[in-house]
Design a protein around this motif. Structure first.
Motif, PDB file in Angstrom:
ATOM      1  N   ASP A 154       8.286  19.369  -6.872  1.00 53.27           N
ATOM      2  CA  ASP A 154       7.030  18.650  -7.112  1.00 53.27           C
ATOM      3  C   ASP A 154       6.714  17.858  -5.844  1.00 53.27           C
ATOM      4  O   ASP A 154       7.197  16.743  -5.659  1.00 53.27           O
ATOM      5  CB  ASP A 154       7.174  17.729  -8.322  1.00 53.27           C
ATOM      6  N   ILE A 155       5.912  18.445  -4.968  1.00 54.99           N
ATOM      7  CA  ILE A 155       5.620  17.807  -3.682  1.00 54.99           C
ATOM      8  C   ILE A 155       4.927  16.472  -3.884  1.00 54.99           C
ATOM      9  O   ILE A 155       5.285  15.472  -3.246  1.00 54.99           O
ATOM     10  CB  ILE A 155       4.759  18.742  -2.809  1.00 54.99           C
ATOM     11  N   ALA A 156       3.922  16.432  -4.765  1.00 55.14           N
ATOM     12  CA  ALA A 156       3.198  15.179  -4.997  1.00 55.14           C
ATOM     13  C   ALA A 156       4.143  14.096  -5.512  1.00 55.14           C
ATOM     14  O   ALA A 156       4.055  12.932  -5.108  1.00 55.14           O
ATOM     15  CB  ALA A 156       2.055  15.412  -5.983  1.00 55.14           C
ATOM     16  N   GLY A 157       5.057  14.471  -6.389  1.00 54.81           N
ATOM     17  CA  GLY A 157       6.013  13.499  -6.911  1.00 54.81           C
ATOM     18  C   GLY A 157       6.941  12.981  -5.831  1.00 54.81           C
ATOM     19  O   GLY A 157       7.273  11.789  -5.797  1.00 54.81           O
ATOM     20  N   ALA A 158       7.385  13.855  -4.927  1.00 54.39           N
ATOM     21  CA  ALA A 158       8.255  13.420  -3.836  1.00 54.39           C
ATOM     22  C   ALA A 158       7.523  12.457  -2.903  1.00 54.39           C
ATOM     23  O   ALA A 158       8.102  11.480  -2.423  1.00 54.39           O
ATOM     24  CB  ALA A 158       8.758  14.638  -3.060  1.00 54.39           C
ATOM     25  N   LEU A 159       6.238  12.713  -2.651  1.00 52.53           N
ATOM     26  CA  LEU A 159       5.468  11.811  -1.792  1.00 52.53           C
ATOM     27  C   LEU A 159       5.285  10.438  -2.459  1.00 52.53           C
ATOM     28  O   LEU A 159       5.345   9.399  -1.781  1.00 52.53           O
ATOM     29  CB  LEU A 159       4.106  12.429  -1.488  1.00 52.53           C
ATOM     30  N   LYS A 160       5.080  10.416  -3.753  1.00 52.71           N
ATOM     31  CA  LYS A 160       4.956   9.135  -4.457  1.00 52.71           C
ATOM     32  C   LYS A 160       6.274   8.360  -4.426  1.00 52.71           C
ATOM     33  O   LYS A 160       6.287   7.130  -4.320  1.00 52.71           O
ATOM     34  CB  LYS A 160       4.508   9.380  -5.896  1.00 52.71           C
ATOM     35  N   GLU A 161       7.376   9.096  -4.509  1.00 46.29           N
ATOM     36  CA  GLU A 161       8.673   8.433  -4.429  1.00 46.29           C
ATOM     37  C   GLU A 161       8.898   7.879  -3.019  1.00 46.29           C
ATOM     38  O   GLU A 161       9.472   6.796  -2.857  1.00 46.29           O
ATOM     39  CB  GLU A 161       9.772   9.428  -4.816  1.00 46.29           C
ATOM     40  N   ALA A 162       8.424   8.595  -2.012  1.00 46.56           N
ATOM     41  CA  ALA A 162       8.498   8.065  -0.642  1.00 46.56           C
ATOM     42  C   ALA A 162       7.718   6.762  -0.539  1.00 46.56           C
ATOM     43  O   ALA A 162       8.187   5.787   0.062  1.00 46.56           O
ATOM     44  CB  ALA A 162       7.957   9.096   0.341  1.00 46.56           C
ATOM     45  N   ARG A 163       6.535   6.746  -1.121  1.00 51.67           N
ATOM     46  CA  ARG A 163       5.713   5.534  -1.082  1.00 51.67           C
ATOM     47  C   ARG A 163       6.392   4.384  -1.811  1.00 51.67           C
ATOM     48  O   ARG A 163       6.298   3.232  -1.366  1.00 51.67           O
ATOM     49  CB  ARG A 163       4.328   5.812  -1.700  1.00 51.67           C
ATOM     50  N   ARG A 164       7.104   4.672  -2.882  1.00 46.96           N
ATOM     51  CA  ARG A 164       7.779   3.622  -3.655  1.00 46.96           C
ATOM     52  C   ARG A 164       8.800   2.878  -2.814  1.00 46.96           C
ATOM     53  O   ARG A 164       8.887   1.648  -2.864  1.00 46.96           O
ATOM     54  CB  ARG A 164       8.472   4.234  -4.885  1.00 46.96           C
ATOM     55  N   VAL A 165       9.587   3.607  -2.020  1.00 44.99           N
ATOM     56  CA  VAL A 165      10.686   2.950  -1.312  1.00 44.99           C
ATOM     57  C   VAL A 165      10.255   2.353   0.023  1.00 44.99           C
ATOM     58  O   VAL A 165      10.991   1.544   0.596  1.00 44.99           O
ATOM     59  CB  VAL A 165      11.874   3.924  -1.098  1.00 44.99           C
ATOM     60  N   LEU A 166       9.078   2.731   0.515  1.00 42.86           N
ATOM     61  CA  LEU A 166       8.628   2.207   1.799  1.00 42.86           C
ATOM     62  C   LEU A 166       8.071   0.796   1.666  1.00 42.86           C
ATOM     63  O   LEU A 166       7.367   0.478   0.709  1.00 42.86           O
ATOM     64  CB  LEU A 166       7.565   3.116   2.399  1.00 42.86           C
ATOM     65  N   LYS A 167       8.370  -0.026   2.652  1.00 40.76           N
ATOM     66  CA  LYS A 167       7.763  -1.344   2.734  1.00 40.76           C
ATOM     67  C   LYS A 167       6.279  -1.203   3.083  1.00 40.76           C
ATOM     68  O   LYS A 167       5.874  -0.203   3.691  1.00 40.76           O
ATOM     69  CB  LYS A 167       8.470  -2.175   3.810  1.00 40.76           C
ATOM     70  N   PRO A 168       5.463  -2.185   2.734  1.00 42.95           N
ATOM     71  CA  PRO A 168       4.066  -2.152   3.203  1.00 42.95           C
ATOM     72  C   PRO A 168       4.018  -2.046   4.726  1.00 42.95           C
ATOM     73  O   PRO A 168       4.714  -2.768   5.434  1.00 42.95           O
ATOM     74  CB  PRO A 168       3.510  -3.487   2.714  1.00 42.95           C
ATOM     75  N   GLY A 169       3.230  -1.118   5.217  1.00 41.50           N
ATOM     76  CA  GLY A 169       3.196  -0.866   6.644  1.00 41.50           C
ATOM     77  C   GLY A 169       4.275   0.072   7.129  1.00 41.50           C
ATOM     78  O   GLY A 169       4.365   0.358   8.327  1.00 41.50           O
TER      79      GLY A 169
END
Length: 258
Positions: A155-170
């Motif tokens: 699930d590419i979209a799901g993996a990208l959302k998980e990337a966004r979850r762990v990233l700090k703002p910026g």
């Protein structure tokens, strides 16, 4: 490089066929169990060594800095993580600051073991984990990288959302992946090479033609540059830019967490 996930009730492309997501997970794991010991050699043979230039360009784009936590998902045998570690250390020697932490995460234990055997850098940590359920808290990493692995998730979209979850703002997202050649002549030449030569080389060198047939088919099923760029934006990233490499045979997608 491999990274998979298994949401139930969904289908996902496995080469030119569609499978239930858990079945894709099982088969992708089998592919990389099979090719782990010859993975780095095959990368050189399949690309004529050009993958090294692509990885150098991607590492320069990420621009690792002292004190950062960098997560290299589908990190496989650690090629990208070694680059990040060395670059962060050189920057630290010039500017000072704390040591960087570069986490190599891959779903496949055989790939991690191959990387550990190959050797690492002081900044590197190795872990087995899932791109769809990253084993780290929200807003905890400065940069997220995935190279030649995003097409293997279910699930590419799901993996990208998980990337966004762990990233700090910026925080920074970098995806290096095979893509769509921009010129018809390049596309035809690349198709001829990948479909006819790569599986044969995989059979000769790795003793596994079928796994490399899957890998070239998975490249054809992956979204083109513009489609993948839109998917990254939909996951919550801004200023998403695309850099084509070797006429679009590969591409770097880079964005910022908002």
């Amino acid at each position: 490089m491999t990274e998979t996930a298994s949401p139930s009730g969904k289908t996902s492309p496995f080469g030119f066929i569609d499978l239930d997501a858990p079945e894709k997970v099982r088969r992708v794991r089998g592919v990389f169990d099979s090719v782990a010991s010859s993975y780095d050699l095959m990368n050189d043979l399949m690309s004529g060594g050009v993958h090294r230039l692509w990885k150098d360009a991607a590492a320069a784009k990420l621009n690792p800095r002292p004190g950062e936590t960098i997560l290299d998902v589908a990190g496989g045998t650690g090629d990208m993580a070694r680059r990040y570690s060395k670059m962060a250390r050189r920057a630290q020697e010039r500017r000072g600051g704390e040591d960087a932490s570069v986490i190599v995460l891959d779903y496949n234990a055989e790939m991690i073991l191959a990387g550990v055997h190959k050797g690492g850098e002081p900044e590197m940590q190795w872990t087995v984990g899932d791109a769809m359920a990253l084993p780290m808290p929200d807003v905890s990493v400065d940069a997220y990288s995935i190279s030649f692995g995003i097409r293997n998730v279910s699930d590419i979209a799901g993996a990208l959302k998980e990337a966004r979850r762990v990233l700090k703002p910026g925080g920074r997202l970098l995806c290096l992946e095979f893509s769509r050649p921009t010129a018809e002549a390049v596309r035809k030449a690349y198709d001829a090479w990948s479909f006819h030569a790569i599986p044969r080389i995989g059979g000769w060198v790795a003793g596994d033609r079928d796994s490399y047939q899957y890998l070239v088919e998975s490249i054809r099923r992956f979204p083109d540059q513009a489609t993948f760029k839109a998917m990254i934006e939909d996951a919550g990233f801004s200023r998403v830019a695309v850099t084509n490499l070797s006429g679009g045979v590969a591409a770097i997608h880079f964005g910022w967490a908002v």
